[in-house]
Design an enzyme around this catalytic site. Structure first.
Site, PDB file in Angstrom:
ATOM      1  N   ASP A 471       0.829  -1.209   0.000  1.00  0.00           N
ATOM      2  CA  ASP A 471       0.000   0.000   0.000  1.00  0.00           C
ATOM      3  C   ASP A 471       0.867   1.265   0.000  1.00  0.00           C
ATOM      4  O   ASP A 471       2.075   1.225   0.335  1.00  0.00           O
ATOM      5  CB  ASP A 471      -0.895  -0.031   1.256  1.00  0.00           C
ATOM      6  CG  ASP A 471      -2.212   0.704   1.075  1.00  0.00           C
ATOM      7  OD1 ASP A 471      -2.328   1.486   0.113  1.00  0.00           O
ATOM      8  OD2 ASP A 471      -3.106   0.503   1.909  1.00  0.00           O
ATOM      9  N   ASP A 535     -10.723   2.131  -3.296  1.00  0.00           N
ATOM     10  CA  ASP A 535     -11.298   1.813  -1.988  1.00  0.00           C
ATOM     11  C   ASP A 535     -12.814   1.891  -2.035  1.00  0.00           C
ATOM     12  O   ASP A 535     -13.472   1.703  -1.020  1.00  0.00           O
ATOM     13  CB  ASP A 535     -10.768   2.793  -0.927  1.00  0.00           C
ATOM     14  CG  ASP A 535      -9.447   2.317  -0.351  1.00  0.00           C
ATOM     15  OD1 ASP A 535      -9.002   1.215  -0.729  1.00  0.00           O
ATOM     16  OD2 ASP A 535      -8.851   3.040   0.473  1.00  0.00           O
TER      17      ASP A 535
HETATM   18  C1  DGJ Z   1      -5.839   1.840   1.964  1.00  0.00           C
HETATM   19  C2  DGJ Z   1      -6.213   0.639   1.138  1.00  0.00           C
HETATM   20  O1  DGJ Z   1      -6.644   1.042  -0.120  1.00  0.00           O
HETATM   21  C3  DGJ Z   1      -7.271  -0.163   1.900  1.00  0.00           C
HETATM   22  O2  DGJ Z   1      -7.709  -1.243   1.117  1.00  0.00           O
HETATM   23  C4  DGJ Z   1      -6.679  -0.632   3.184  1.00  0.00           C
HETATM   24  O3  DGJ Z   1      -5.637  -1.542   2.937  1.00  0.00           O
HETATM   25  C5  DGJ Z   1      -6.169   0.544   3.994  1.00  0.00           C
HETATM   26  N1  DGJ Z   1      -5.299   1.384   3.230  1.00  0.00           N
HETATM   27  C6  DGJ Z   1      -5.440   0.091   5.230  1.00  0.00           C
HETATM   28  O4  DGJ Z   1      -4.844   1.101   5.890  1.00  0.00           O
END
Ligand code: DGJ
Length: 768
Positions: A471, A535
């Protein structure tokens, strides 16, 4: 194929040709790019002949009719006879006037771009060297051919042979001249949870510049874009597609001069950029990607999708079945216990999930996003026995195990930050800014790169981990020198780290993520073969994201999850079946609390997973196309097709009263073959009927009362199933007629009740 002729060079792919020429004053230009030509005899007709030079233009040579302003240059500079936006800005202490002329052209074996991802398995490469002998600078233009997918890659290498240092302020990967046919630009824009919106706008006189300054390729403007000729639609017409194999700040420019000539260029973002190279040093740009199709945007999409699958994705991940994932993030956030995870694992296994992913919150003091990032030691209180014990638990159940990491960042309460405050990006004058409570580590520093590699080794060596979600959750700010190559050096550092890790762990499946799709690009995909797209797990929103991304990217890189019925992002409620119909296009996952589901719901998911496994090849490796655009009267329709199968889904926006006749229409099938088609049945939520449920219920049920919830738990109501036989020709024309859609007057098992934001998915197979 590359053919070097007398002052012309012909590049041919399966269905396209590109003609380069340096006939005019030894200036290299592209005089034709489009459908494949059939004879070399055509070439002279494709090149403009100049007799006079007009008005205020500057002569390249006295009494000769040439000015760079009107030649169709592949490389352009300022301060000479070209007054359009340059693709290269450079200079040394003595001069910034450059006159690059053709020196030589040769066919070489496909090269590797130093420090940058290079698409693999190229067939041929042309190297054209231009030179300014007075300035002692050479420009190598590389044209790399991927003929079977109709893609040509281009990158530039500048060599400084002058005794003075050379400052490069702008270096685009390619510059491509095109002829205007009332062209339109397709570009994308977006932000967190709302990536891949599309703009289609005319090419204007002057310049359209689209760029990212965030430090990453970004969701603001993905590097993929298209130029559509006037009559181009999804199935016919001329279209050009472009992309960049790069993950940092980037720009692309579409300029139309006052004579309607179009000039496209793309590369590393130039605002604030400066790279100084010393004597005998070189600078390479990332590779730009160009493709052409006369078969509309779906034709272009096919080229781009095949290119990514064949030349970007690491070969070991090509055509391999990607596992169905369960991810705990939307179910638990960072607050979970080992017990909770194990119970989710067991449920996940029981419904057919293949890989369990533990998201953010497993390390250090991480219970929310302001703590612990950077200290990659397991939180023993939450997870006694560490990752090893969880991965063992997964193994026992027969599932694979994966984890989340965000190695490029740090919170200030960590040991890492306390020991190395100078490792974050900052200018040492201002207080550095935080984003999501975190700083960005300076990956241009070797010691930071080494730290991340070591930390990842220690995580991956101590448990059985098959998957890593990498991430990256904030933009970059506070760079130490705003007139430098800092952002580029950061990306080079990142590539060093992820290239080493993916080489060291070739069997670990890495998934790219950046707060969703904030770094969704061909650079990251060169190392990590799949990417979390957004997300936003609301299905209606996600349709747009996937639909606009498909022109540049294949199903195999798009990771999508079925989340809880009420979307965390929009609070919009859609059924699990609708969510699946969207998420199935690509790499399927689930991201909801499985322990909160009714038995009905778990059975629904089991059915979905069964369907996905049976059709995994087509959903992960098929051709992904737009059958129809949504409009007031029409649904959005998407198709995945491969060999003898197609999966078509119709996506409603709002339910229309007393709607028109529905049809099943497909695109990429064989006209003279017979196919069977069948609806993938959905479970209709009983609550959808509101008070109308009393027409069939033995007792009176009040809307929203506890009884209606209880009924939903026990009564399983399946949707209609349309099935039949149709030829490819019929499916490609108006298509078979579907059963009547719900119109508010009556309901039986044949009524197609799709509703707001609803879907219907059909499996089409060749009849044997
Ligand atoms: C952002 C990601 O896009 C989410 O899917 C998740 O992993 C969060 N970060 C966790 O902090």
């Amino acid at each position: 194929m590359i053919e070097i002729l007398d002052e012309e060079i012909l590049l041919s792919t399966k269905k396209t040709s590109m003609v380069l020429s340096y006939r005019n004053q030894k200036k290299l230009g592209t005089y034709y790019y489009g459908r494949k030509i059939i004879s070399k005899e055509e070439i002279p007709s494709l090149i403009r002949k100049y007799s006079y030079i007009e008005g205020t233009e500057i002569n390249l040579e006295e009494n000769k009719p040439y000015t760079e302003d009107l030649l169709k240059l592949d490389l352009s500079v300022m301060n000479h006879s070209d007054f359009n936006s340059p693709s290269l800005i450079l200079g040394n202490e003595k001069s910034s006037v450059f006159d690059f002329v053709f020196k030589e052209a040769k066919i070489i074996s496909p090269s590797i771009i130093e420090g940058l991802p290079t698409p693999h398995d190229a067939k041929e490469e042309l190297l054209v060297t231009l030179e300014d002998s007075l300035m002692k600078v050479k420009a190598d233009l590389h044209y790399v051919l991927y003929p079977e997918v109709d893609v040509i890659g281009r990158y530039l290498v500048i060599h400084n042979e002058n005794e003075l240092p050379l400052s490069i302020r702008k270096a685009m990967s390619y510059q491509l001249p095109l002829v205007n046919h009332d062209d339109r630009i397709f570009s994308t824009y977006g932000h967190w949870a709302d990536e891949f919106n599309a703009d289609t706008h005319p090419v204007i006189h002057g310049r359209t510049l689209i760029e990212s300054l965030t430090g990453s390729s970004s969701a603001r403007h993905n590097p993929f874009f298209m130029i559509l000729e006037k009559d181009c639609n999804n199935i016919s017409g001329n279209v050009y597609g472009f992309n960049l194999v790069y993950s940092g700040n980037h720009e692309y420019s579409i300029e139309m001069d006052t004579f309607d000539n179009i000039r496209i260029s793309q590369g590393i973002q130039s605002t604030g950029f400066e790279k100084v190279i010393e004597t005998n040093e070189s600078f390479s740009t990332p590779m730009g990607i160009m493709s052409f199709s006369y078969e509309g945007t779906n034709g272009l999409a096919l080229n781009m999708q095949q290119f990514v699958n064949a030349h970007i994705i690491k070969p070991q991940w090509k055509n391999t079945d990607r596992p169905i994932i369960y991810n705990n993030w939307e179910a638990t956030g960072p607050n979970f216990s080992k017990g909770k995870l194990v119970s989710l694992m067991k449920k996940a296994k029981s419904i057919g999930i293949e890989l369990f992913v533990l998201d953010d919150g497993w390390f250090s003091s991480r219970n929310d996003d302001s703590h612990g990032l950077g200290d990659w030691n397991v939180n023993g209180k939450k997870l006694p026995g560490g990752l090893k014990s969880l991965s063992d638990e997964c193994q026992k159940l027969g599932m694979k195990f994966g984890i989340w990491v965000e190695p490029e960042m740090v919170n200030d309460d960590t040991k890492l930050y306390k020991e190395h405050p100078d490792w974050i990006i900052k200018d040492n004058i201002h207080i550095p800014l935080k984003g999501r409570h975190q700083y960005v580590l300076d990956l241009s520093k070797k010691e930071v790169q080494d730290y991340i590699i070591k930390a990842m080794h220690s995580i991956l060596d101590n448990a059985d981990i098959s998957y890593v979600k990498w991430d990256y959750n904030r933009n970059i700010s506070d760079i130490p020198n705003g007139f430098s190559s800092f952002y580029h050096d950061y990306i080079l550092g990142l590539y060093k780290v992820i290239s080493k890790l993916t080489d060291d762990y070739p069997d670990v499946l890495f998934e790219n993520c950046a707060s969703g799709g904030n770094r969704f690009d061909l650079g990251m995909l060169s190392y990590f073969p799949q990417s979390w797209m957004s997300d936003d797990t609301d299905s209606y929103q996600r349709e747009t994201i996937q639909r606009n991304a498909l022109y540049g990217y294949p199903l195999s890189v798009m990771s999508n999850h079925v989340a809880a019925k009420t979307s965390n992002q929009l609070l919009r409620k859609t059924s699990l079946d609708i969510k699946f119909d969207v998420a199935q296009y690509g790499i399927l996952g689930y991201e909801l609390d499985l322990n909160d589901l009714f038995k009905n719901d778990l059975e629904t998911i089991e059915d979905q997973i069964r369907f996905y496994k049976e059709n995994r090849k087509v959903l992960q490796w098929g051709r992904y196309s737009l059958v129809s655009e949504p409009s007031e009267k029409e649904d959005l329709v998407l198709e995945a097709s491969l060999d003898d199968k197609a999966i078509i889904t119709q996506f409603h926006s709002l339910q229309r009263p007393n709607p028109k006749e529905g049809h099943l229409k497909a695109l990429y099938l064989e006209e003279d073959s017979l196919y069977t088609y069948k609806t993938r049945p959905q479970l209709i939520p009983l609550k959808k009927f509101g008070n109308l449920v009393n027409y069939i219920a033995p007792i009176h049920v009040k809307e929203d009362y506890i009884l209606s919830v209880a009924l939903a738990k026990h009564v399983k109501m399946k949707s209609e199933v349309d099935e039949g036989i149709a030829s490819g020709s019929a499916l490609l024309s108006s298509g078979p007629v579907l059963t009547q859609e719900w119109s508010g007057v009556g309901y039986d098992e044949h009524i197609r009740l799709v509703s707001d934001f609803g879907t219907r998915c059909y499996l089409i197979r060749k009849k044997i």
